[in-house]
Design an enzyme around this catalytic site. Structure first.
Site, PDB file in Angstrom:
ATOM      1  N   HIS A 246      37.742  12.366  42.482  1.00  0.00           N
ATOM      2  CA  HIS A 246      38.416  11.480  41.522  1.00  0.00           C
ATOM      3  C   HIS A 246      38.456  10.066  42.129  1.00  0.00           C
ATOM      4  O   HIS A 246      38.481   9.923  43.355  1.00  0.00           O
ATOM      5  CB  HIS A 246      39.839  12.031  41.353  1.00  0.00           C
ATOM      6  CG  HIS A 246      40.664  11.383  40.285  1.00  0.00           C
ATOM      7  ND1 HIS A 246      41.328  10.194  40.471  1.00  0.00           N
ATOM      8  CD2 HIS A 246      40.956  11.785  39.025  1.00  0.00           C
ATOM      9  CE1 HIS A 246      41.995   9.888  39.372  1.00  0.00           C
ATOM     10  NE2 HIS A 246      41.789  10.833  38.473  1.00  0.00           N
TER      11      HIS A 246
ATOM     12  N   CYS B 111      37.662   9.666  35.332  1.00  0.00           N
ATOM     13  CA  CYS B 111      37.912   9.003  36.632  1.00  0.00           C
ATOM     14  C   CYS B 111      37.007   9.557  37.727  1.00  0.00           C
ATOM     15  O   CYS B 111      37.405   9.654  38.898  1.00  0.00           O
ATOM     16  CB  CYS B 111      39.373   9.113  37.059  1.00  0.00           C
ATOM     17  SG  CYS B 111      40.507   8.332  35.938  1.00  0.00           S
TER      18      CYS B 111
ATOM     19  N   ASP C  56      43.059  16.842  48.372  1.00  0.00           N
ATOM     20  CA  ASP C  56      43.604  16.379  47.104  1.00  0.00           C
ATOM     21  C   ASP C  56      43.829  17.625  46.242  1.00  0.00           C
ATOM     22  O   ASP C  56      42.890  18.191  45.699  1.00  0.00           O
ATOM     23  CB  ASP C  56      42.599  15.410  46.462  1.00  0.00           C
ATOM     24  CG  ASP C  56      42.935  15.078  45.011  1.00  0.00           C
ATOM     25  OD1 ASP C  56      43.868  15.694  44.443  1.00  0.00           O
ATOM     26  OD2 ASP C  56      42.252  14.208  44.445  1.00  0.00           O
TER      27      ASP C  56
ATOM     28  N   GLN D  26      44.601  19.193  41.140  1.00  0.00           N
ATOM     29  CA  GLN D  26      44.187  20.178  40.127  1.00  0.00           C
ATOM     30  C   GLN D  26      44.345  21.610  40.620  1.00  0.00           C
ATOM     31  O   GLN D  26      43.946  22.546  39.929  1.00  0.00           O
ATOM     32  CB  GLN D  26      42.720  19.942  39.726  1.00  0.00           C
ATOM     33  CG  GLN D  26      42.469  18.604  39.078  1.00  0.00           C
ATOM     34  CD  GLN D  26      43.139  18.460  37.719  1.00  0.00           C
ATOM     35  OE1 GLN D  26      43.520  19.450  37.085  1.00  0.00           O
ATOM     36  NE2 GLN D  26      43.301  17.231  37.269  1.00  0.00           N
TER      37      GLN D  26
ATOM     38  N   LYS E 119      51.143  17.264  36.681  1.00  0.00           N
ATOM     39  CA  LYS E 119      50.103  18.244  36.328  1.00  0.00           C
ATOM     40  C   LYS E 119      50.594  19.667  36.560  1.00  0.00           C
ATOM     41  O   LYS E 119      49.910  20.628  36.217  1.00  0.00           O
ATOM     42  CB  LYS E 119      48.843  17.970  37.138  1.00  0.00           C
ATOM     43  CG  LYS E 119      48.196  16.614  36.788  1.00  0.00           C
ATOM     44  CD  LYS E 119      46.977  16.366  37.617  1.00  0.00           C
ATOM     45  CE  LYS E 119      46.572  14.918  37.650  1.00  0.00           C
ATOM     46  NZ  LYS E 119      45.826  14.475  36.467  1.00  0.00           N
TER      47      LYS E 119
HETATM   48  N1  PMP Z   1      42.892  13.724  42.054  1.00  0.00           N
HETATM   49  C1  PMP Z   1      42.531  14.547  41.072  1.00  0.00           C
HETATM   50  C2  PMP Z   1      41.560  15.654  41.351  1.00  0.00           C
HETATM   51  C3  PMP Z   1      43.060  14.347  39.796  1.00  0.00           C
HETATM   52  O1  PMP Z   1      42.685  15.153  38.798  1.00  0.00           O
HETATM   53  C4  PMP Z   1      43.977  13.295  39.566  1.00  0.00           C
HETATM   54  C5  PMP Z   1      44.564  13.034  38.198  1.00  0.00           C
HETATM   55  N2  PMP Z   1      43.648  13.090  37.152  1.00  0.00           N
HETATM   56  C6  PMP Z   1      44.338  12.490  40.646  1.00  0.00           C
HETATM   57  C7  PMP Z   1      43.775  12.743  41.863  1.00  0.00           C
HETATM   58  C8  PMP Z   1      45.300  11.375  40.497  1.00  0.00           C
HETATM   59  O2  PMP Z   1      46.559  11.861  40.189  1.00  0.00           O
HETATM   60  P1  PMP Z   1      47.726  10.875  39.720  1.00  0.00           P
HETATM   61  O3  PMP Z   1      47.146  10.013  38.647  1.00  0.00           O
HETATM   62  O4  PMP Z   1      48.793  11.790  39.238  1.00  0.00           O
HETATM   63  O5  PMP Z   1      48.144  10.081  40.922  1.00  0.00           O
END
Ligand code: PMP
Length: 407
Positions: A124, A365, A201, A204, A227
């Site tokens: 991401h 993203c 990270d 998910q 999430k």
């Molecule tokens: N890493 C991953 C794999 C994600 O899916 C996301 C959110 N789509 C993020 C990081 C970022 O998370 P946040 O916007 O809640 O900080």
């Protein structure tokens, strides 16, 4: 845990009663954010109705109650991911802030020109851009582990990339775009054999898989509350104590200090030294409640339900001519990315919305991943514990409608 009863679970999420354009809501954008059970909404409301005060400072009852509930949530997070101690749990805004914290407080002071940070093609943007920022500031370089066309990490390439000048491996547990579950335990072991620390990270992963940071032996593990059925604006950075203790804070302010003079400041103990300013108290309490909720159902039951729904959805989508699933990893979480011959992903999403089906369209993203896969955008349906076959049937029917409209 009581048996998994999908109708009971659905009744615990008030928003699932909504109708969208005259249809029942089929919410399939859970990788972006999840809906909240009534218990979480109630916990947040109860905090503001009965306990609202600032934490750690007051010696009056309300402040003590707020502090108690805020810190009790830290204990819940500790137990939920099986951290050794509560001092290893830092509350942040979300995964993004957790990664930026590690980038600035851990990586940056250790980076010299020619050093490397290793990530994967699946990341991401929030696990790419913070590293680019500190690479620019230090002269270090970003290296990327390649993936196969199925969307799996090429683990044979990893050893050659874990070079002596690599200072950190930062890797997603589950791909938000493809659903690929990475073999992180194996990769953490590989990195540690080369003396390289690892950040995972877990944005998910936490709502879908049982996490044990001690078994994984991750040095850092980051995730977002929203999430995982909790509120937005709250997340967690787990870090091993011995590593956190060597790190300097990157944000200064109230609460993170033990003594301040104009000449110098002594920082507070862990974890407070990384929590500058008034925290998201209601958010932390809501997150604690969400983790209790997940615990009561049990991650194993949740995983089983979502895997079975993923199989059902994969079959349903595979049967649609002119639809191509993107990402076919053997080990996958409940995420289905696809493209259609008939229409662009945004049009797919717009047509589905008219039928009450909420999915995401775009690059999710992960623009470098899109470039690797040779697609500009995908449509993405992502599952949560409250989804059922009716949601998938609505999705499949909506996709047939897309084909009719764009024929
Ligand atoms: N890493 C991953 C794999 C994600 O899916 C996301 C959110 N789509 C993020 C990081 C970022 O998370 P946040 O916007 O809640 O900080």
């Amino acid at each position: 845990c009581p048996p998994f009863d999908i109708d009971t679970i659905r009744s615990q999420f008030p928003i699932l009663q909504r109708r969208i354009h005259g249809h029942p809501l089929a919410y399939l954008d859970n990788a972006a954010t999840s809906q909240k059970p009534r218990a979480v909404i109630d916990a947040i409301q109860k905090y503001y109705l009965q306990h609202n005060a600032n934490v750690h400072r007051g010696v009056y009852q309300l402040s003590e109650e707020a502090t108690h509930d805020y810190e009790a949530s830290r204990d819940k997070v500790q137990r939920f991911i099986n951290a050794r101690e509560r001092a290893e749990i830092i509350f942040v805004r979300g995964t993004t802030e957790a990664i930026n914290l590690v980038a600035h407080s851990f990586a940056k002071p250790r980076l010299n020109p020619g050093d490397e940070i290793l990530i994967s093609t699946l990341e991401h943007h929030s696990n790419i851009v913070p590293w680019q920022i500190i690479c620019q500031q230090t002269g270090a370089q970003l290296r990327v582990i390649p993936i196969s066309d199925a969307g799996e990490i090429d683990t044979t390439a990893v050893d050659t990339l874990l070079k002596p000048n690599c200072r950190l491996l930062s890797l997603t547990h589950v791909s938000n775009t493809l659903g690929t579950i990475n073999p992180i335990q194996q990769m953490i072991r590989q990195a540690h054999q080369h003396g390289i620390p690892v950040l995972i990270d877990g944005a998910q992963a936490v709502p879908h898989l049982q996490i044990d940071v001690q078994t994984l032996d991750a040095d850092f593990y980051a995730f977002s509350g929203h999430k995982a059925y909790g509120p937005t604006g709250i997340g967690v950075l787990y870090g091993k104590r011995e590593i956190l203790e060597q790190m300097q804070p990157y944000q200064g302010g109230g609460d993170m200090i033990s003594e301040v003079t104009f000449e110098q400041t002594e920082y507070n103990e862990l974890p407070y030294r990384f929590e500058a300013g008034t925290p998201n108290i209601a958010g932390a309490i809501g997150l604690g409640c969400a983790l209790d909720y997940l615990d009561a159902i049990g991650l194993q039951q949740i995983s089983r339900h979502e895997q079975s729904l993923l199989d059902y959805a994969t079959q349903a989508l595979s049967a649609i001519r002119g639809l191509r699933l993107i990402g076919t990893a053997r080990n996958k979480a409940g995420i289905l990315s696809f493209v259609m011959d008939a229409a662009h992903a945004h049009d797919v999403s717009t047509v589905l919305d008219q039928a009450g089906v909420a999915i995401r369209a775009g690059h999710h993203c992960t623009m470098p991943l899109m470039a690797r896969l040779g697609v500009a955008a995908t449509a993405r349906a992502s599952l949560a514990l409250y989804n059922n076959r009716t949601d998938i049937d609505a999705l499949a029917a909506g996709l047939q409608e897309v084909k009719r409209m764009f024929k």
